[in-house]
Scaffold this motif. Structure first.
Motif, PDB file in Angstrom:
ATOM      1  N   ILE A 138       3.406   3.936  -1.663  1.00  0.00           N
ATOM      2  CA  ILE A 138       3.588   2.656  -0.978  1.00  0.00           C
ATOM      3  C   ILE A 138       3.460   2.885   0.516  1.00  0.00           C
ATOM      4  O   ILE A 138       4.072   3.807   1.064  1.00  0.00           O
ATOM      5  N   TYR A 139       2.674   2.042   1.175  1.00  0.00           N
ATOM      6  CA  TYR A 139       2.421   2.227   2.602  1.00  0.00           C
ATOM      7  C   TYR A 139       3.160   1.200   3.455  1.00  0.00           C
ATOM      8  O   TYR A 139       3.347   0.052   3.058  1.00  0.00           O
ATOM      9  N   ASN A 140       3.581   1.655   4.623  1.00  0.00           N
ATOM     10  CA  ASN A 140       4.022   0.781   5.707  1.00  0.00           C
ATOM     11  C   ASN A 140       3.027   0.933   6.840  1.00  0.00           C
ATOM     12  O   ASN A 140       2.297   1.930   6.918  1.00  0.00           O
ATOM     13  N   GLU A 141       2.982  -0.066   7.721  1.00  0.00           N
ATOM     14  CA  GLU A 141       2.106   0.016   8.892  1.00  0.00           C
ATOM     15  C   GLU A 141       2.884  -0.389  10.129  1.00  0.00           C
ATOM     16  O   GLU A 141       3.450  -1.478  10.180  1.00  0.00           O
ATOM     17  N   LEU A 142       2.936   0.509  11.103  1.00  0.00           N
ATOM     18  CA  LEU A 142       3.648   0.265  12.352  1.00  0.00           C
ATOM     19  C   LEU A 142       2.638  -0.042  13.447  1.00  0.00           C
ATOM     20  O   LEU A 142       1.702   0.729  13.662  1.00  0.00           O
ATOM     21  N   GLU A 143       2.818  -1.179  14.125  1.00  0.00           N
ATOM     22  CA  GLU A 143       1.900  -1.592  15.190  1.00  0.00           C
ATOM     23  C   GLU A 143       2.672  -1.731  16.500  1.00  0.00           C
ATOM     24  O   GLU A 143       3.654  -2.462  16.582  1.00  0.00           O
ATOM     25  N   LYS A 174       5.623  -4.466  15.517  1.00  0.00           N
ATOM     26  CA  LYS A 174       5.622  -5.024  14.163  1.00  0.00           C
ATOM     27  C   LYS A 174       5.568  -3.914  13.103  1.00  0.00           C
ATOM     28  O   LYS A 174       4.840  -2.938  13.247  1.00  0.00           O
ATOM     29  N   LEU A 175       6.344  -4.119  12.042  1.00  0.00           N
ATOM     30  CA  LEU A 175       6.327  -3.209  10.904  1.00  0.00           C
ATOM     31  C   LEU A 175       5.939  -4.006   9.670  1.00  0.00           C
ATOM     32  O   LEU A 175       6.670  -4.907   9.247  1.00  0.00           O
ATOM     33  N   LYS A 176       4.796  -3.676   9.104  1.00  0.00           N
ATOM     34  CA  LYS A 176       4.328  -4.348   7.903  1.00  0.00           C
ATOM     35  C   LYS A 176       4.796  -3.557   6.697  1.00  0.00           C
ATOM     36  O   LYS A 176       4.411  -2.412   6.497  1.00  0.00           O
ATOM     37  N   SER A 202      -1.411   0.829  19.551  1.00  0.00           N
ATOM     38  CA  SER A 202      -1.770   1.696  18.425  1.00  0.00           C
ATOM     39  C   SER A 202      -1.168   1.211  17.110  1.00  0.00           C
ATOM     40  O   SER A 202      -0.172   0.493  17.090  1.00  0.00           O
ATOM     41  N   LYS A 203      -1.796   1.644  16.010  1.00  0.00           N
ATOM     42  CA  LYS A 203      -1.301   1.356  14.661  1.00  0.00           C
ATOM     43  C   LYS A 203      -1.247   2.654  13.869  1.00  0.00           C
ATOM     44  O   LYS A 203      -2.138   3.499  13.986  1.00  0.00           O
ATOM     45  N   LEU A 204      -0.214   2.782  13.055  1.00  0.00           N
ATOM     46  CA  LEU A 204      -0.104   3.931  12.159  1.00  0.00           C
ATOM     47  C   LEU A 204       0.214   3.425  10.759  1.00  0.00           C
ATOM     48  O   LEU A 204       1.175   2.681  10.555  1.00  0.00           O
ATOM     49  N   ARG A 205      -0.610   3.809   9.781  1.00  0.00           N
ATOM     50  CA  ARG A 205      -0.393   3.452   8.377  1.00  0.00           C
ATOM     51  C   ARG A 205      -0.008   4.726   7.639  1.00  0.00           C
ATOM     52  O   ARG A 205      -0.698   5.742   7.726  1.00  0.00           O
ATOM     53  N   TYR A 206       1.085   4.684   6.879  1.00  0.00           N
ATOM     54  CA  TYR A 206       1.632   5.900   6.291  1.00  0.00           C
ATOM     55  C   TYR A 206       2.439   5.569   5.029  1.00  0.00           C
ATOM     56  O   TYR A 206       2.953   4.452   4.865  1.00  0.00           O
ATOM     57  N   ASP A 211       4.799  -9.370   4.374  1.00  0.00           N
ATOM     58  CA  ASP A 211       6.141  -9.156   4.910  1.00  0.00           C
ATOM     59  C   ASP A 211       6.053  -8.313   6.176  1.00  0.00           C
ATOM     60  O   ASP A 211       5.794  -7.109   6.119  1.00  0.00           O
ATOM     61  N   VAL A 212       6.233  -8.955   7.321  1.00  0.00           N
ATOM     62  CA  VAL A 212       6.152  -8.280   8.609  1.00  0.00           C
ATOM     63  C   VAL A 212       7.477  -8.428   9.336  1.00  0.00           C
ATOM     64  O   VAL A 212       7.986  -9.537   9.508  1.00  0.00           O
TER      65      VAL A 212
END
Length: 378
Positions: free
Chosen positions: A163-168, A116-118, A191-195, A123-124
């Motif tokens: 602006i951040y996106n989050e990849l899960e 998933k990309l938030k 894992s999750k990465l917020r960037y 909006d996912v």
């Protein structure tokens, strides 16, 4: 019968073309659209068509959509006539479609097994390996592109705010992202990465990790790169290192491959250390202390290529990594095995979890049973 026939028409189109025509979804309710996406994602289009053939009326279709999970008895009674399509029923139940209310504005339920990309508050996007698509912001700006198992963000976008996106990434999968500065991040299972979608001038490059990731940081002496892993912060200018910070683990580990990094923590800010290649820094979540040791970095970075290496590793720790990498649940009733240190080497791209269990059984005699994604060790 109109609702059912519309759904069947959409599924037939997907079966023939191999992809979803979003225009064909017009007219479907929110829950129906998400059900179609779930069937497509889980490769259950054919089963879905067969299942719908068993529904005689639109009334039954609405009952299926509106069935609440709060009453297990009523759900069981409704599902029982369709047990031969158990995979479909389970797919519907597992993603929570029976709890969807088309009148509210809540985001669609998405399978736990999806990457998933938030990109916004609600909006996912679901990402699939092998696909290509543009990554677009909630305001319609193109941020980057996905190609196969990697997202690459553009350094030239006209974004001028943070602006951040989050990849899960779920258990059993790995995904990669190239940030706007050229830094490449390999994200491990669970894992999750917020960037930021774009690093701004005159600011530090900061990202946030839950789980495990391998970083190849693009060198920029004017903009330090900082990885926040719960209470620990790893700061670099340009280097390669691995960070492991799973919530259930007792430690946060940083293993340096190239360059140098500075490691600090929010509990004891004065406890700041700099490590060199081949060193692992471990921060204990209970004692708040940091220790370092020389290690074979391949033991901690092989997962990028699907390799799991264990050297004098407690089985209880090995168990966690196997669960994440193979997306299985292991219940171990063998307390002696749990405290046993083992040496092993597996490749998730080659060996199945059954192969792994057989190999462990050759190292340490044990009895086990595999039932789907559940493994029980006696």
């Amino acid at each position: 019968m109109r609702r059912i026939e519309k759904i069947k028409s959409v599924l037939l189109n997907i079966k023939e073309s191999g992809e979803i025509d979003e225009g064909a979804l017009n007219g479907l309710a929110k829950s129906e659209k998400e059900m179609v996406f779930s069937l497509y994602e889980e490769n259950l289009i054919t089963e879905g068509l067969l299942f719908l053939e068993e529904l005689d009326t639109d009334k039954e279709w609405q009952q299926l959509l509106q069935r609440k999970m709060g009453s297990k008895k009523s759900s069981s009674n409704f599902v029982q006539p369709y047990l031969k399509y158990a995979a479909i029923v389970i797919a519907f139940l597992s993603v929570g479609y029976f709890l969807v209310n088309d009148k509210d504005d809540k985001p669609f339920p998405i399978s736990e097994m999806a990457i998933k990309l938030k990109v916004g508050d609600n909006d996912v996007k679901v990402l699939k390996k092998g696909e290509s698509q543009q990554i677009v912001s909630s305001t319609g700006k193109i941020l980057g592109i996905q190609q196969d198992d990697k997202i690459t963000y553009s350094p030239d976008s006209d974004i001028e705010e943070l602006i951040y996106n989050e990849l899960e990434v779920p258990f059993g999968k790995i995904f990669n992202v190239e940030l706007s500065d050229g830094t490449v991040v390999h994200l491990n299972s669970g894992s999750k990465l917020r960037y930021p979608v774009k690093f701004l001038k005159k600011t530090k490059r900061e990202v946030f990790i839950e789980g495990e990731a391998y970083f190849k940081v693009s060198k920029d002496t004017e903009h330090p790169f900082i990885v926040h892993a719960n209470e620990v912060a790893v700061e670099v200018l340009g280097t390669e290192f691995n960070v492991s910070s799973y919530e259930e683990d007792k430690e946060i580990n940083t293993v340096l491959v190239e360059g140098s990094v500075s490691i600090s923590n929010s509990i004891s800010p004065e406890d700041n250390i700099v490590i060199k290649p081949g060193i692992k820094a471990t921060w204990d979540k209970q004692s708040y202390a940091t220790k370092t040791e020389n290690v074979d970095v391949n033991l901690y970075t092989g997962w990028i290529d699907g390799k799991l290496r264990f050297r004098s590793t407690l089985f209880s720790d090995m168990q966690k990594k196997l669960e994440r990498s193979y997306n299985v649940s292991i219940t171990n009733y063998n307390t002696e095995l749990a405290n046993k240190k083992l040496n092993a080497h597996f490749n998730v791209n080659i060996e199945s979890i059954e192969d792994v269990m057989k190999s462990i059984g050759e190292i340490y005699p044990l009895k086990y049973e595999i039932s789907g994604e559940e493994i029980t060790i006696q």
